[in-house]
Design a protein around this motif. Structure first.
Motif, mmCIF file in Angstrom:
data_model
loop_
_atom_site.group_PDB
_atom_site.id
_atom_site.type_symbol
_atom_site.label_atom_id
_atom_site.label_comp_id
_atom_site.label_asym_id
_atom_site.label_seq_id
_atom_site.Cartn_x
_atom_site.Cartn_y
_atom_site.Cartn_z
ATOM 1 N N ALA A 96 42.456 61.420 -42.365
ATOM 2 C CA ALA A 96 41.928 62.446 -41.413
ATOM 3 C C ALA A 96 42.959 63.551 -41.160
ATOM 4 C CB ALA A 96 41.824 61.860 -40.148
ATOM 5 N N ASN A 97 42.649 64.520 -40.168
ATOM 6 C CA ASN A 97 43.824 65.584 -40.051
ATOM 7 C C ASN A 97 44.211 65.395 -38.766
ATOM 8 O OD1 ASN A 97 45.082 67.957 -40.500
ATOM 9 N ND2 ASN A 97 43.448 69.136 -39.205
ATOM 10 N N THR A 98 43.488 65.419 -37.551
ATOM 11 C CA THR A 98 44.339 65.224 -36.241
ATOM 12 C C THR A 98 43.723 64.048 -35.613
ATOM 13 O OG1 THR A 98 42.524 66.641 -35.333
ATOM 14 C CG2 THR A 98 44.832 67.738 -36.029
ATOM 15 N N ASN A 99 42.597 63.627 -35.900
ATOM 16 C CA ASN A 99 42.001 62.453 -35.006
ATOM 17 C C ASN A 99 42.475 61.046 -35.298
ATOM 18 O OD1 ASN A 99 40.012 60.969 -33.505
ATOM 19 N ND2 ASN A 99 38.251 62.270 -33.993
ATOM 20 N N ALA A 100 43.709 60.691 -34.655
ATOM 21 C CA ALA A 100 44.160 59.535 -34.741
ATOM 22 C C ALA A 100 43.376 58.499 -34.279
ATOM 23 C CB ALA A 100 45.489 59.432 -34.105
ATOM 24 N N VAL A 112 27.218 65.547 -53.593
ATOM 25 C CA VAL A 112 26.967 64.898 -52.452
ATOM 26 C C VAL A 112 26.146 65.864 -51.698
ATOM 27 C CG1 VAL A 112 27.503 63.938 -50.217
ATOM 28 C CG2 VAL A 112 28.625 63.154 -52.412
ATOM 29 N N ASP A 113 26.474 67.176 -51.671
ATOM 30 C CA ASP A 113 25.442 68.084 -51.041
ATOM 31 C C ASP A 113 24.267 67.925 -51.388
ATOM 32 O OD1 ASP A 113 25.792 70.414 -49.298
ATOM 33 O OD2 ASP A 113 26.886 71.723 -50.733
ATOM 34 N N SER A 114 23.229 67.949 -50.385
ATOM 35 C CA SER A 114 21.789 67.434 -50.598
ATOM 36 C C SER A 114 21.238 68.322 -51.799
ATOM 37 C CB SER A 114 20.946 67.319 -49.275
ATOM 38 O OG SER A 114 21.095 68.595 -48.595
ATOM 39 N N LYS A 161 32.296 71.149 -50.843
ATOM 40 C CA LYS A 161 32.044 72.497 -51.549
ATOM 41 C C LYS A 161 32.953 73.328 -51.777
ATOM 42 C CE LYS A 161 28.996 72.787 -48.656
ATOM 43 N NZ LYS A 161 27.410 72.798 -48.202
ATOM 44 N N GLU A 162 33.859 73.664 -50.700
ATOM 45 C CA GLU A 162 35.068 74.759 -50.625
ATOM 46 C C GLU A 162 35.863 74.478 -51.630
ATOM 47 O OE1 GLU A 162 34.175 72.747 -48.071
ATOM 48 O OE2 GLU A 162 33.469 74.209 -46.437
ATOM 49 N N CYS A 163 36.313 73.259 -51.880
ATOM 50 C CA CYS A 163 37.284 73.073 -53.113
ATOM 51 C C CYS A 163 36.767 73.302 -54.454
ATOM 52 C CB CYS A 163 37.843 71.601 -52.733
ATOM 53 S SG CYS A 163 37.079 70.419 -53.560
ATOM 54 N N SER A 180 37.520 60.835 -43.427
ATOM 55 C CA SER A 180 36.673 59.875 -43.156
ATOM 56 C C SER A 180 36.129 59.837 -41.549
ATOM 57 C CB SER A 180 37.433 58.339 -43.308
ATOM 58 O OG SER A 180 38.490 58.231 -42.442
ATOM 59 N N THR A 181 36.853 60.779 -40.726
ATOM 60 C CA THR A 181 36.583 60.768 -39.402
ATOM 61 C C THR A 181 35.500 61.919 -39.130
ATOM 62 O OG1 THR A 181 38.555 62.592 -39.231
ATOM 63 C CG2 THR A 181 38.781 60.063 -38.569
ATOM 64 N N GLY A 182 35.102 62.725 -40.220
ATOM 65 C CA GLY A 182 34.021 63.614 -40.271
ATOM 66 C C GLY A 182 32.687 63.197 -40.288
ATOM 67 N N SER A 183 31.575 64.225 -40.273
ATOM 68 C CA SER A 183 30.269 63.774 -40.283
ATOM 69 C C SER A 183 29.959 63.161 -41.529
ATOM 70 C CB SER A 183 29.417 65.019 -40.198
ATOM 71 O OG SER A 183 28.145 64.964 -40.433
ATOM 72 N N ILE A 184 30.359 63.679 -42.694
ATOM 73 C CA ILE A 184 30.055 62.818 -43.993
ATOM 74 C C ILE A 184 30.843 61.456 -44.128
ATOM 75 C CG2 ILE A 184 30.647 63.070 -46.461
ATOM 76 C CD1 ILE A 184 28.182 64.802 -45.738
ATOM 77 N N GLY A 185 32.144 61.543 -43.570
ATOM 78 C CA GLY A 185 32.935 60.448 -43.676
ATOM 79 C C GLY A 185 32.309 59.313 -42.698
HETATM 80 P P1 NDP Z 1 33.628 67.553 -40.298
HETATM 81 O O1 NDP Z 1 34.317 68.759 -39.665
HETATM 82 O O2 NDP Z 1 32.916 66.831 -39.671
HETATM 83 O O3 NDP Z 1 34.990 66.660 -41.006
HETATM 84 C C1 NDP Z 1 36.026 67.058 -41.777
HETATM 85 C C2 NDP Z 1 36.857 65.931 -42.092
HETATM 86 O O4 NDP Z 1 38.153 66.584 -42.908
HETATM 87 C C3 NDP Z 1 37.485 65.234 -40.958
HETATM 88 O O5 NDP Z 1 37.681 63.890 -41.523
HETATM 89 C C4 NDP Z 1 38.713 66.027 -40.561
HETATM 90 O O6 NDP Z 1 39.799 65.249 -39.876
HETATM 91 C C5 NDP Z 1 39.286 66.353 -42.066
HETATM 92 N N1 NDP Z 1 40.155 67.683 -42.172
HETATM 93 C C6 NDP Z 1 39.924 68.706 -41.576
HETATM 94 N N2 NDP Z 1 40.892 69.536 -41.646
HETATM 95 C C7 NDP Z 1 41.614 68.942 -42.645
HETATM 96 C C8 NDP Z 1 43.007 69.338 -42.983
HETATM 97 N N3 NDP Z 1 43.702 70.575 -42.998
HETATM 98 N N4 NDP Z 1 43.516 68.309 -43.940
HETATM 99 C C9 NDP Z 1 43.147 67.284 -43.877
HETATM 100 N N5 NDP Z 1 41.836 66.775 -43.559
HETATM 101 C C10 NDP Z 1 41.157 67.603 -42.866
HETATM 102 O O7 NDP Z 1 33.119 68.159 -41.773
HETATM 103 P P2 NDP Z 1 32.060 67.732 -42.510
HETATM 104 O O8 NDP Z 1 31.856 66.027 -42.648
HETATM 105 O O9 NDP Z 1 30.649 68.186 -41.855
HETATM 106 O O10 NDP Z 1 31.910 68.346 -43.901
HETATM 107 C C11 NDP Z 1 32.953 67.970 -44.737
HETATM 108 C C12 NDP Z 1 32.487 68.403 -46.109
HETATM 109 O O11 NDP Z 1 31.024 68.144 -46.574
HETATM 110 C C13 NDP Z 1 32.657 70.038 -46.088
HETATM 111 O O12 NDP Z 1 33.079 70.718 -47.159
HETATM 112 C C14 NDP Z 1 30.986 70.431 -45.996
HETATM 113 O O13 NDP Z 1 30.742 71.718 -46.219
HETATM 114 C C15 NDP Z 1 30.442 69.295 -46.765
HETATM 115 N N6 NDP Z 1 28.956 68.867 -46.960
HETATM 116 C C16 NDP Z 1 28.776 68.256 -45.184
HETATM 117 C C17 NDP Z 1 27.419 68.115 -44.662
HETATM 118 C C18 NDP Z 1 27.057 67.379 -43.551
HETATM 119 O O14 NDP Z 1 26.182 67.080 -43.289
HETATM 120 N N7 NDP Z 1 28.107 67.158 -42.567
HETATM 121 C C19 NDP Z 1 26.315 68.384 -45.803
HETATM 122 C C20 NDP Z 1 26.640 68.873 -46.915
HETATM 123 C C21 NDP Z 1 27.965 69.235 -47.380
HETATM 124 P P3 NDP Z 1 39.607 65.361 -38.175
HETATM 125 O O15 NDP Z 1 38.741 64.708 -37.952
HETATM 126 O O16 NDP Z 1 41.054 64.682 -37.873
HETATM 127 O O17 NDP Z 1 39.538 66.799 -37.793
#
Ligand code: NDP
Length: 391
Positions: free
Chosen positions: A37-41, A148-150, A124-126, A10-15
């Motif tokens: 999330a992974n590290t971003n408490a 979800v990939d566009s 997608k990697e999974c 949830s803390t990433g860009s898609i999240g």
């Molecule tokens: P981000 O790097 O922005 O976020 C990744 C998320 O995964 C974060 O919540 C991160 O936590 C968590 N994470 C990272 N490593 C681990 C781990 N080892 N164990 C558990 N959680 C982990 O990635 P994106 O949001 O950019 O991309 C997410 C997926 O969506 C990817 O597979 C990407 O290819 C796909 N995607 C992304 C697009 C985009 O616009 N961003 C477009 C299309 C597909 P923390 O924040 O704590 O590191």
């Protein structure tokens, strides 16, 4: 009915984009029940205090204390570590967004498939690393898989899945990344900062580098092949710098159906979340007069060997996509840490793939998740060794 939603990553860009759509649509539509999330408490705690999920998980135990302190006094359950992350995947939900980056998302996403509900697949990697095993689990659990990939979301919107023979090919579009016009000499000198500035999309660091090397399109080619059950020769890739057409399907009568929209991930995310309906998303309406022209080019897989490597891995089958993906994850992390040059990305992947190609089991179908994890771990080790020898 209110949908219970889990966001893995949830803390990433898609999240974050997913949460912004939930906030936009109001509490009656979606109820956030689990976030990871992974590290971003700090960010995870901020999201938890705002969306009040039942369960939050941090994969990396080093930041556990920080999360616990930030959520002290709330009744939100906290989980730490890998097992808890997998438990998050099976936390009861109607819609799970798989948005962890990399093969680290495989086990929690498989656990989410176990629920047999709706799964939005960004990670997608999974799928790339586990291929047929992943798709078999989708089928056996009766999960509705929503890409979800566009590009894949675009194809999902215009593909008639019931009439397979009507379709001649899938056409994936690619922006071409920031180095589309670079010469081979310029590419050799590319810096981390240059590679991180994508001309169109705002994304996490790893996928931004994948877009610059065109490995992102290679991974998407493999993803499309598994998702839509099409062989490599029925999937074309074309460069379309404006990223307005997100992908196309060509039918046997010559019709080509395209899905278009402003380059904003909230559109495919909203489509997946609301499916089979649609929901309003605060996305800039497409203004074709302002855009004025749409351009297309053939990709250059000599300058960008990642595309060729991914196509070869798809055609080889077996563990080849698993190894390609794992080596890519390691060498991209090394590039982001400024340990190797940009040109090392395809060189490292090719070397690791070559090493595995001598093994008989490499081209055989993957039989289990532990098979996948075994190849993944060995490919990572090989990639680390290559990097140490090529610094
Ligand atoms: P981000 O790097 O922005 O976020 C990744 C998320 O995964 C974060 O919540 C991160 O936590 C968590 N994470 C990272 N490593 C681990 C781990 N080892 N164990 C558990 N959680 C982990 O990635 P994106 O949001 O950019 O991309 C997410 C997926 O969506 C990817 O597979 C990407 O290819 C796909 N995607 C992304 C697009 C985009 O616009 N961003 C477009 C299309 C597909 P923390 O924040 O704590 O590191």
């Amino acid at each position: 009915m209110t949908k219970r939603v889990t966001i893995l990553g949830s803390t990433g860009s898609i999240g974050e984009n997913t949460l912004s759509l939930i906030a936009h649509s109001g509490a009656d539509t979606f109820n956030v029940v689990c976030l990871t999330a992974n590290t971003n408490a700090a960010k995870l705690a901020e999201q938890a205090l705002r969306f009040k999920p039942e369960y939050v998980v941090l994969a990396d135990p080093h930041h556990a204390q920080d999360l616990k302190e930030r959520l002290a006094g709330t009744d939100i359950k906290i989980g730490i570590g890998r097992e808890a992350l997998i438990e998050a995947g099976s936390w009861p939900a109607d819609f799970i967004m798989a948005a962890i980056i990399g093969a680290a998302g495989l086990e929690p996403t498989l656990a989410a498939l176990g629920q047999g509900k709706h799964l939005g697949l960004a990670n997608k990697e999974c799928l790339v690393c586990s291929g047929d095993l992943f798709m078999e689990k989708v089928k056996s659990t009766g999960t509705t898989l929503l890409p979800v990939d566009s590009e894949h979301n675009a194809i999902f919107q215009v593909l008639n899945q019931k009439r397979r023979k009507d379709v001649r090919k899938l056409i994936l579009t690619a922006s071409g990344g920031p180095f589309r016009e670079f010469s081979a000499e310029q590419l050799a000198k590319v810096t981390r900062a240059q590679a991180l500035s994508h001309p169109v999309w705002e994304m996490g660091a790893k996928i931004t580098i994948d877009s610059a090397s065109l490995m992102n399109k290679g991974l998407e080619l493999i993803e499309a092949s598994y998702l839509f059950d099409r062989p490599s020769e029925e999937i074309d890739i074309i460069i379309h710098p404006q990223s307005i057409i997100h992908s196309m399907v060509e039918y046997v009568d010559g019709s080509v159906l395209a899905q278009m929209g402003s380059p904003d991930m909230r559109t495919p995310i909203a489509y997946a979340m609301a499916w089979p309906r649609r929901m309003a998303a605060p996305v800039k309406p497409l203004d074709l007069i302002e855009i004025a022209k749409l351009e297309f080019q053939a990709p250059d897989d000599v300058k960008f060997p990642a595309l060729r490597l991914a196509r070869e891995a798809l055609e080889t089958g077996g563990a080849a996509p698993t190894v390609l993906n794992a080596a890519n994850e390691i060498v991209v992390a090394a590039f982001l840490n400024e340990k190797v040059a940009f040109s090392a990305i395809p060189a490292c992947i090719e070397s690791v793939l070559n090493r595995f190609s001598r093994e008989q089991s490499f081209t055989k179908p993957l039989m289990s998740v532990s098979d996948v994890l075994g190849f993944d771990a060995r490919a990572r080790k090989n990639a680390h060794a290559w990097i140490s020898g090529n610094k």
